[in-house]
Scaffold this motif. Structure first.
Motif, PDB file in Angstrom:
ATOM      1  N   PRO A  84      24.563 -61.795 -67.248  1.00 19.69           N
ATOM      2  CA  PRO A  84      24.342 -63.242 -67.413  1.00 19.69           C
ATOM      3  C   PRO A  84      22.854 -63.573 -67.545  1.00 19.69           C
ATOM      4  N   GLN A  85      22.603 -64.671 -68.235  1.00 23.34           N
ATOM      5  CA  GLN A  85      21.216 -65.028 -68.530  1.00 23.34           C
ATOM      6  C   GLN A  85      20.415 -65.342 -67.269  1.00 23.34           C
ATOM      7  N   ASP A  86      21.087 -65.794 -66.203  1.00 21.43           N
ATOM      8  CA  ASP A  86      20.307 -66.129 -65.002  1.00 21.43           C
ATOM      9  C   ASP A  86      19.816 -64.874 -64.272  1.00 21.43           C
ATOM     10  N   ALA A  87      20.264 -63.697 -64.723  1.00 19.91           N
ATOM     11  CA  ALA A  87      19.738 -62.454 -64.134  1.00 19.91           C
ATOM     12  C   ALA A  87      18.486 -61.961 -64.858  1.00 19.91           C
ATOM     13  N   PHE A  88      18.147 -62.586 -65.969  1.00 14.49           N
ATOM     14  CA  PHE A  88      17.029 -62.094 -66.786  1.00 14.49           C
ATOM     15  C   PHE A  88      15.711 -62.211 -66.026  1.00 14.49           C
ATOM     16  N   ILE A  89      14.876 -61.190 -66.171  1.00 19.28           N
ATOM     17  CA  ILE A  89      13.541 -61.216 -65.570  1.00 19.28           C
ATOM     18  C   ILE A  89      12.575 -61.951 -66.493  1.00 19.28           C
ATOM     19  N   SER A  90      12.674 -61.633 -67.756  1.00 19.96           N
ATOM     20  CA  SER A  90      11.832 -62.352 -68.727  1.00 19.96           C
ATOM     21  C   SER A  90      12.727 -62.857 -69.847  1.00 19.96           C
ATOM     22  N   PHE A 120      10.832 -63.708 -81.880  1.00 22.17           N
ATOM     23  CA  PHE A 120      11.631 -62.619 -82.450  1.00 22.17           C
ATOM     24  C   PHE A 120      10.744 -61.420 -82.786  1.00 22.17           C
ATOM     25  N   ALA A 121       9.463 -61.699 -83.026  1.00 21.71           N
ATOM     26  CA  ALA A 121       8.550 -60.636 -83.458  1.00 21.71           C
ATOM     27  C   ALA A 121       7.856 -59.944 -82.289  1.00 21.71           C
ATOM     28  N   ALA A 122       7.909 -60.547 -81.094  1.00 18.76           N
ATOM     29  CA  ALA A 122       7.179 -59.974 -79.953  1.00 18.76           C
ATOM     30  C   ALA A 122       7.807 -58.647 -79.530  1.00 18.76           C
ATOM     31  N   PRO A 123       7.006 -57.711 -79.007  1.00 21.40           N
ATOM     32  CA  PRO A 123       7.551 -56.429 -78.538  1.00 21.40           C
ATOM     33  C   PRO A 123       8.557 -56.651 -77.407  1.00 21.40           C
ATOM     34  N   VAL A 124       9.557 -55.809 -77.373  1.00 21.16           N
ATOM     35  CA  VAL A 124      10.587 -55.929 -76.339  1.00 21.16           C
ATOM     36  C   VAL A 124      10.043 -55.384 -75.017  1.00 21.16           C
ATOM     37  N   GLN A 125      10.204 -56.124 -73.950  1.00 19.71           N
ATOM     38  CA  GLN A 125       9.779 -55.679 -72.614  1.00 19.71           C
ATOM     39  C   GLN A 125      10.901 -54.835 -72.006  1.00 19.71           C
ATOM     40  N   TYR A 126      10.969 -53.574 -72.426  1.00 20.89           N
ATOM     41  CA  TYR A 126      12.103 -52.731 -72.024  1.00 20.89           C
ATOM     42  C   TYR A 126      12.281 -52.646 -70.509  1.00 20.89           C
ATOM     43  N   ASN A 127      11.135 -52.591 -69.790  1.00 18.50           N
ATOM     44  CA  ASN A 127      11.252 -52.435 -68.341  1.00 18.50           C
ATOM     45  C   ASN A 127      11.977 -53.618 -67.690  1.00 18.50           C
ATOM     46  N   ASP A 128      11.772 -54.811 -68.242  1.00 17.53           N
ATOM     47  CA  ASP A 128      12.448 -55.991 -67.694  1.00 17.53           C
ATOM     48  C   ASP A 128      13.970 -55.888 -67.857  1.00 17.53           C
ATOM     49  N   TRP A 129      14.419 -55.215 -68.910  1.00 20.25           N
ATOM     50  CA  TRP A 129      15.863 -55.083 -69.156  1.00 20.25           C
ATOM     51  C   TRP A 129      16.431 -53.885 -68.419  1.00 20.25           C
ATOM     52  N   ALA A 189      15.383 -52.885 -65.589  1.00 23.24           N
ATOM     53  CA  ALA A 189      15.428 -53.249 -64.178  1.00 23.24           C
ATOM     54  C   ALA A 189      16.739 -53.940 -63.807  1.00 23.24           C
ATOM     55  N   ILE A 190      17.353 -54.617 -64.768  1.00 18.86           N
ATOM     56  CA  ILE A 190      18.637 -55.280 -64.477  1.00 18.86           C
ATOM     57  C   ILE A 190      19.793 -54.526 -65.132  1.00 18.86           C
ATOM     58  N   ASN A 191      19.507 -53.278 -65.487  1.00 21.68           N
ATOM     59  CA  ASN A 191      20.531 -52.349 -65.985  1.00 21.68           C
ATOM     60  C   ASN A 191      21.204 -52.790 -67.285  1.00 21.68           C
ATOM     61  N   VAL A 192      20.489 -53.544 -68.095  1.00 24.01           N
ATOM     62  CA  VAL A 192      21.003 -53.858 -69.428  1.00 24.01           C
ATOM     63  C   VAL A 192      20.831 -52.630 -70.311  1.00 24.01           C
ATOM     64  N   GLN A 193      21.882 -52.207 -70.974  1.00 22.17           N
ATOM     65  CA  GLN A 193      21.763 -51.025 -71.843  1.00 22.17           C
ATOM     66  C   GLN A 193      21.591 -51.400 -73.310  1.00 22.17           C
ATOM     67  N   ALA A 194      22.258 -52.479 -73.736  1.00 26.39           N
ATOM     68  CA  ALA A 194      22.089 -52.938 -75.119  1.00 26.39           C
ATOM     69  C   ALA A 194      21.545 -54.358 -75.097  1.00 26.39           C
ATOM     70  N   LEU A 195      20.476 -54.568 -75.806  1.00 26.72           N
ATOM     71  CA  LEU A 195      19.857 -55.892 -75.878  1.00 26.72           C
ATOM     72  C   LEU A 195      20.016 -56.424 -77.305  1.00 26.72           C
ATOM     73  N   VAL A 240      19.253 -55.122 -82.570  1.00 25.23           N
ATOM     74  CA  VAL A 240      19.906 -54.536 -81.408  1.00 25.23           C
ATOM     75  C   VAL A 240      19.018 -53.433 -80.864  1.00 25.23           C
ATOM     76  N   TYR A 241      18.817 -53.398 -79.550  1.00 33.51           N
ATOM     77  CA  TYR A 241      17.957 -52.391 -78.931  1.00 33.51           C
ATOM     78  C   TYR A 241      18.744 -51.567 -77.915  1.00 33.51           C
ATOM     79  N   ASP A 242      18.482 -50.275 -77.945  1.00 31.78           N
ATOM     80  CA  ASP A 242      18.980 -49.355 -76.925  1.00 31.78           C
ATOM     81  C   ASP A 242      17.910 -49.311 -75.839  1.00 31.78           C
ATOM     82  N   VAL A 243      18.138 -50.023 -74.753  1.00 32.54           N
ATOM     83  CA  VAL A 243      17.087 -50.266 -73.774  1.00 32.54           C
ATOM     84  C   VAL A 243      16.594 -48.968 -73.136  1.00 32.54           C
ATOM     85  N   PHE A 244      17.509 -48.091 -72.760  1.00 30.50           N
ATOM     86  CA  PHE A 244      17.086 -46.921 -71.982  1.00 30.50           C
ATOM     87  C   PHE A 244      16.403 -45.852 -72.835  1.00 30.50           C
ATOM     88  N   SER A 245      16.688 -45.830 -74.137  1.00 32.46           N
ATOM     89  CA  SER A 245      15.929 -44.919 -74.985  1.00 32.46           C
ATOM     90  C   SER A 245      14.745 -45.641 -75.612  1.00 32.46           C
TER      91      SER A 245
END
Lengths: 444, 174
Positions: free
Chosen positions: A82-88, A93-102, A104-110, A129-134
């Protein structure tokens, strides 16, 4: 609906920049769901509101993300964080993805999306679509354009792309279902044909309820519907043009009643039942010429025919053995082979679009089940059980089945349900009124 | 269009108008408890139930329907007795046509029940023909499980829904 979608690739410059961030050791396994293995743990994903890139786009960002999330959640293969769990929260759309923020809440696909509305009202939706852990983008960004009325279809296309990239199979979200909408009490039911998005949105009525209509079936391309109507006072097969909702009765139908029609994969032939006297047999008709061919010739009730996807065979039900059972015969008729041998009665067989399975309705010990078996009758699995489940129809990718469930008693009503082929993710499809006899159309 | 289709269309018009008559099922055989219908007394032809040549008499005094066992279309002895009287009435009142409507209970798949209702209606039709009623005066149609008169989900209702009803269609078909 006249949505004209163009699919274009978004610039890939961003991908190159992100590649530098991929120095981190990748997770052992790539982001992948193997549907056939039966998913116990759904894959966590996040879909922030799509970022509005024009002033008028603000209202669409949340709606698009919601439909994408509902599509993926509904499969049971994915689970939304859920969106209320998001850290950032991404702001560009062009900004780099903050993988660590995702991570940390165990999101695997962003799933990151953006939306803009042009001065002419044209809606443009793009996503990645991003593969957060890789720490990698999964596939390339895509962009869809259409009218604002078609916004749900664009969200479904995003979800289809995500589903396809992670499962390796085509999706089914941008598809429609034709069904029978029902109103009134059980002893005075009014029925009319309706069409809706697969998720129950955008219901449109195709006929009025002045006569009984039953069991509509989509053509392979979704442009026409075959159905049974009592408009003449007797059950007769009609064909309806989905575009203009005009329908006509098929020519030269012999016998007292004709019903249970279905298209052949070529879209040019219909297969159906004709009753004459106490006997019901299966026939085909060339839709252009009206030429009719008899396929079965026994004193039994033979009905509910359905073609194999390659058009070479037909599965149907017959009570020639004394009770309803499933048989397969060559598409031109000829010797039929019985494939159902378990306890109970089997009816309404439907061949999977993948060709591997037959879905059916089974009655046993006063209960109804939707089940599947292989085309040789092996590996029968019952997916549902209730007072009255019947009439399965396959999602275009052959992974989900929709069917009718009717509740018991004087106030009993029919609803549409879906379930996946492993028997998981049973859910009701919301419709404005009671609903029955779904037929799932192709991916648009 | 075939001759048969023309007849079907004519009869169809009758059947459709009958279907819109909410009172039709309210005038059921008095042996049934009639809980399904409100608004009895629709009276679609002249002549009350006391007039032996009236369709109302056919429907109420003789009995316009026969019932069937689960997944069966064979006629019970009781059904045959009712149909003997129906045949006699039809032979006496030779101006009338009849449409035999076959029905099934809800415990079955839609297509199969349509065919099963057809078998039941045809069993009645063939019996009436065997008793001398000309085939040309008898048509049949199946409603499958689409038109229950009783709406509970147990055998007391199912037994009444597994029926074939001989609907006197008037003398309009010519």
């Amino acid at each position: 609906m006249s949505v004209n979608h163009r699919v274009t690739q978004v610039l890939t410059a961003l991908t190159a920049a992100l590649a530098l961030l991929l120095a981190l050791p990748a997770q052992a396994a790539p982001l992948r769901i193997e549907i056939t293995e039966g998913v116990v743990e759904p894959l966590p994903f996040a879909v922030p509101d799509f970022i509005p890139e024009t002033a008028a786009a603000g209202e669409w960002g949340g709606k698009l993300a919601q439909v994408v999330a509902d599509d993926l959640n509904g499969t049971g293969l994915f689970i939304q964080t859920p969106q209320d769990a998001f850290i950032s929260r991404p702001t560009s759309f062009a900004a780099p993805v903050q993988y660590n923020d995702w991570k940390a809440i165990n999101v695997q696909a962003l799933i990151m999306g953006a939306v803009s509305v042009a001065d002419n009202g044209q809606l443009t939706v793009k996503f990645r679509v991003y593969d957060v852990f890789s720490g990698q983008e999964l596939g390339k960004g895509l962009q869809f354009q259409g009218t604002t009325e078609g916004w749900r279809r664009m969200a479904h296309k995003v979800a289809d792309a995500v589903y396809s990239r992670i499962t390796g199979e085509s999706g089914y979200f941008d598809s429609r279902v034709v069904y029978v909408s029902e109103t009134g009490p059980k002893d005075d039911r009014k029925k009319r044909l309706a069409i809706m998005d697969y998720d129950g949105a955008n219901v449109q009525y195709l006929t009025d309820s002045s006569s009984i209509v039953l069991a509509p079936r989509f053509s392979p391309t979704g442009d026409r519907v075959l159905y049974t109507s009592y408009a003449t006072g007797f059950p007769r097969i009609h064909v309806l043009d989905v575009g203009n909702t005009q329908s006509r009765i098929l020519e030269s139908q012999t016998g007292v009643m004709s019903f249970a029609p279905r298209f052949a994969p070529n879209g040019q032939t219909a297969v159906f039942s004709i009753s004459e006297g106490s006997n019901t047999d299966i026939f085909t008709m060339d839709l252009a010429s009206g030429a009719t061919t008899r396929l079965t010739n026994t004193p039994a009730i033979e009905t509910a025919p359905s073609y194999s996807p390659d058009g070479s065979r037909i599965v149907f039900e017959s009570d020639r053995s004394g009770s309803q059972q499933l048989y397969i015969m060559p598409a031109g008729g000829g010797e039929a082979e019985r494939i159902s041998f378990g306890p109970g009665r089997y009816g309404t067989p439907v061949w999977s679009p993948r060709g591997d399975l037959i879905a059916f309705t089974k009655q046993h010990k006063g209960r109804f089940h939707i089940g599947v078996m292989r085309t040789d009758g092996s590996e029968e699995r019952l997916l549902t059980a209730s007072f009255l489940d019947e009439g399965p129809t396959w999602a275009p990718n052959g992974r989900v089945i929709m069917f009718t469930r009717e509740t018991q008693g004087a106030s009993g009503q029919a609803s549409l349900y879906s379930v996946d082929v492993s028997g998981r993710s049973l859910r009701r499809v919301r419709t404005p009124d009671a609903a029955s006899d779904p037929s799932w159309g192709p991916l648009q | 269009m075939t001759h048969l289709t023309k007849i079907a269309l004519l009869l169809g018009a009758l059947a459709v108008s009958a279907c819109t008559n909410a009172g039709r099922f309210g005038q059921d055989d008095p042996r049934l408890d009639g809980s399904a219908g409100a608004g009895a007394g629709a009276g679609f032809v002249p002549g009350g139930a006391g007039d032996p040549s009236s369709p109302a008499y056919f429907q109420q005094a003789i009995g316009d329907r026969v019932l069937f066992l689960v997944d069966q279309s064979s006629l019970t002895a009781e059904a045959q007795a009712t149909l003997d009287q129906q045949a006699e009435w039809l032979l006496t009142n030779s101006d009338y046509q009849a449409v035999i409507e076959g029905h099934a209970d809800e415990q079955g798949t839609r297509e199969y029940n349509l065919a099963l209702g057809g078998r039941r209606a045809n069993a009645v039709r063939e019996y009436l023909i065997s008793r001398g009623v000309p085939a040309s005066r008898l048509r049949f149609v199946s409603y499958g499980k689409e038109r229950p008169i009783e709406i509970c989900s147990d055998e007391s209702c199912y037994a009444k829904n597994r029926r074939a009803v001989t609907v006197i269609a008037g003398s309009a078909v010519s």
